[in-house]
Design a protein around this motif. Structure first.
Motif, PDB file in Angstrom:
ATOM      1  N   SER A  79       0.850  -1.190   0.000  1.00 54.86           N
ATOM      2  CA  SER A  79       0.000   0.000   0.000  1.00 54.86           C
ATOM      3  C   SER A  79       0.880   1.232   0.000  1.00 54.86           C
ATOM      4  O   SER A  79       1.879   1.284   0.725  1.00 54.86           O
ATOM      5  CB  SER A  79      -0.918   0.012   1.229  1.00 54.86           C
ATOM      6  OG  SER A  79      -1.925   0.984   1.095  1.00 54.86           O
ATOM      7  N   GLY A  80       0.548   2.211  -0.822  1.00 51.90           N
ATOM      8  CA  GLY A  80       1.301   3.452  -0.867  1.00 51.90           C
ATOM      9  C   GLY A  80       2.522   3.368  -1.760  1.00 51.90           C
ATOM     10  O   GLY A  80       2.965   2.287  -2.153  1.00 51.90           O
ATOM     11  N   ALA A  81       3.080   4.537  -2.084  1.00 50.87           N
ATOM     12  CA  ALA A  81       4.166   4.620  -3.054  1.00 50.87           C
ATOM     13  C   ALA A  81       5.511   4.875  -2.393  1.00 50.87           C
ATOM     14  O   ALA A  81       5.624   5.680  -1.467  1.00 50.87           O
ATOM     15  CB  ALA A  81       3.883   5.729  -4.062  1.00 50.87           C
ATOM     16  N   VAL A  87       5.083   0.331  -5.478  1.00 52.02           N
ATOM     17  CA  VAL A  87       4.320   0.089  -4.265  1.00 52.02           C
ATOM     18  C   VAL A  87       5.215  -0.509  -3.176  1.00 52.02           C
ATOM     19  O   VAL A  87       6.207  -1.181  -3.461  1.00 52.02           O
ATOM     20  CB  VAL A  87       3.113  -0.835  -4.572  1.00 52.02           C
ATOM     21  CG1 VAL A  87       3.555  -2.295  -4.776  1.00 52.02           C
ATOM     22  CG2 VAL A  87       2.047  -0.749  -3.490  1.00 52.02           C
ATOM     23  N   SER A 104      -5.865  -1.755  -1.936  1.00 51.61           N
ATOM     24  CA  SER A 104      -4.693  -2.084  -2.754  1.00 51.61           C
ATOM     25  C   SER A 104      -5.083  -3.137  -3.777  1.00 51.61           C
ATOM     26  O   SER A 104      -4.818  -4.327  -3.599  1.00 51.61           O
ATOM     27  CB  SER A 104      -3.555  -2.596  -1.868  1.00 51.61           C
ATOM     28  OG  SER A 104      -3.212  -1.649  -0.890  1.00 51.61           O
ATOM     29  N   PRO A 109       0.627   1.643  -6.709  1.00 53.72           N
ATOM     30  CA  PRO A 109      -0.095   2.592  -5.854  1.00 53.72           C
ATOM     31  C   PRO A 109      -1.328   3.151  -6.553  1.00 53.72           C
ATOM     32  O   PRO A 109      -1.341   3.332  -7.771  1.00 53.72           O
ATOM     33  CB  PRO A 109       0.943   3.698  -5.610  1.00 53.72           C
ATOM     34  CG  PRO A 109       2.266   3.104  -5.959  1.00 53.72           C
ATOM     35  CD  PRO A 109       1.993   2.089  -7.036  1.00 53.72           C
ATOM     36  N   GLN A 113      -5.318   5.409  -0.747  1.00 54.63           N
ATOM     37  CA  GLN A 113      -4.952   4.212   0.000  1.00 54.63           C
ATOM     38  C   GLN A 113      -3.982   4.589   1.112  1.00 54.63           C
ATOM     39  O   GLN A 113      -3.383   5.672   1.094  1.00 54.63           O
ATOM     40  CB  GLN A 113      -4.333   3.146  -0.916  1.00 54.63           C
ATOM     41  CG  GLN A 113      -3.019   3.524  -1.511  1.00 54.63           C
ATOM     42  CD  GLN A 113      -2.416   2.432  -2.404  1.00 54.63           C
ATOM     43  OE1 GLN A 113      -1.411   2.670  -3.050  1.00 54.63           O
ATOM     44  NE2 GLN A 113      -3.001   1.264  -2.487  1.00 54.63           N
ATOM     45  N   THR A 115      -0.632   4.772   3.293  1.00 53.09           N
ATOM     46  CA  THR A 115       0.784   4.775   2.962  1.00 53.09           C
ATOM     47  C   THR A 115       1.423   3.484   3.498  1.00 53.09           C
ATOM     48  O   THR A 115       0.827   2.770   4.316  1.00 53.09           O
ATOM     49  CB  THR A 115       1.496   5.975   3.607  1.00 53.09           C
ATOM     50  OG1 THR A 115       1.465   5.828   5.030  1.00 53.09           O
ATOM     51  CG2 THR A 115       0.845   7.284   3.186  1.00 53.09           C
TER      52      THR A 115
END
Length: 307
Positions: A79-81, A87, A104, A109, A113, A115
């Motif tokens: 989840s998250g970039a 991701v 997700s 990403p 969503q 982080t």
């Protein structure tokens, strides 16, 4: 961390990063567990990818436990970039089976969503042992790693990434975090998918009084383990300006610390070594030990903190 070798109990061999047909592995969960048990492992965690494509699986392996082999529930969270736009990959072992999904859907990403640090913190709050997965393979930056403040550990050897793309090493990130004062432990894993020779190559040796999920998870969180590709570390003492190590037959015993701190003893079939610390190691707030055998296989201690 040095208390690992004087703590009560015995060492249990386990793999903390594995995949099955519940995500992108090629073997069903029961066969993955059977193979690890047949290979002599005491425990394993099946950590399928926690994304919508696969239905956010926390694969239930409790049916494959026996009186000599156990399993921990877990997942690889996404989840998250990262800074590079990809991701997050976060290993979570000991998750409850009702851990709430993130938004997700795929391995990339998306807007709105959590982080990576947020889902890691939520996993820790749910009782999991959390590690930064394969930092070199992911292209993790130091800024990324600094942001993940809830993690217990860094994956310093990932056998699948080593075999598949020669990016299995996580020490660059781990040592920088240690030198910033982060009290992290260091894990070696397989990340096995069984689609290539990515299995039985890296593991943890956990010190616990029983081979139960509860005892193993508590020991992991406390750092009562070392990691290995084969060699054994049997005792480790820091005293009088030296580190004394007892191990299986080794060709080198290396002590490393902050920055360029590092000193080694070399020999043939050494089972005991006394490594006298140089001034850089004496000044380092933490030290860790690598044991190397004649075949080049390594074992790694967790960091020893002096204060």
């Amino acid at each position: 961390m040095i208390d690992t070798f004087s703590a009560p109990g015995r060492f249990w061999r386990g793999n903390l990063h594995t995949h099955s047909t519940r995500s992108d592995g090629v073997l069903p969960p029961e066969e993955v567990c059977r193979r690890y048990a047949a290979e002599g492992y005491d425990f394993m965690a099946l950590t399928d990818h926690f994304v919508g494509r696969y239905g956010y699986p926390i694969t239930d392996t409790r049916a494959y436990r026996s009186n000599r082999f156990t399993t921990l529930l877990g997942a690889e969270l996404h989840s998250g970039a990262l800074v590079n736009g990809e991701v997050w990959h976060i290993l979570a072992v000991g998750l409850p089976d009702d851990f709430a999904p993130s938004h997700s859907p795929e391995f990339k990403p998306v807007a709105n969503q959590e982080t990576g640090p947020e889902i890691a913190a939520r996993a820790v709050a749910a009782g999991a042992f959390v590690a930064v997965a394969h930092p070199q393979w992911s292209g993790l930056t130091l800024a990324d790693a600094r942001s993940l403040t809830a993690a217990h550990a860094v994956e310093i050897y990932n056998h699948g990434c080593h075999m598949g793309c020669d990016r299995g090493d996580g020490f660059g990130i781990a040592d920088l975090l240690l030198s910033e004062g982060r009290r992290l432990s260091l894990i070696a894993t397989d990340d096995a998918h069984f689609s290539e020779p990515d299995h039985f190559g890296g593991w943890v040796m956990v010190k616990a009084e029983e081979n139960s999920p509860e005892a193993l998870l508590a020991a992991l969180k406390t750092g009562l383990f070392y990691s290995s590709q084969g060699p054994e570390i049997r005792a480790l003492h820091l005293e009088d300006g030296a580190v004394e190590v007892e191990c299986s037959a080794a060709s080198a015993v290396i002590v490393l610390g902050h920055g360029s701190a590092g000193v080694a003893v070399h020999g043939h079939s050494m089972t005991r070594a006394r490594v006298t610390l140089d001034p850089r190691c004496v000044a380092s707030p933490w030290l860790r030990v690598t044991v190397v055998d004649a075949a080049g296989k390594r074992a790694w201690s967790n960091p020893i903190w002096k204060g």
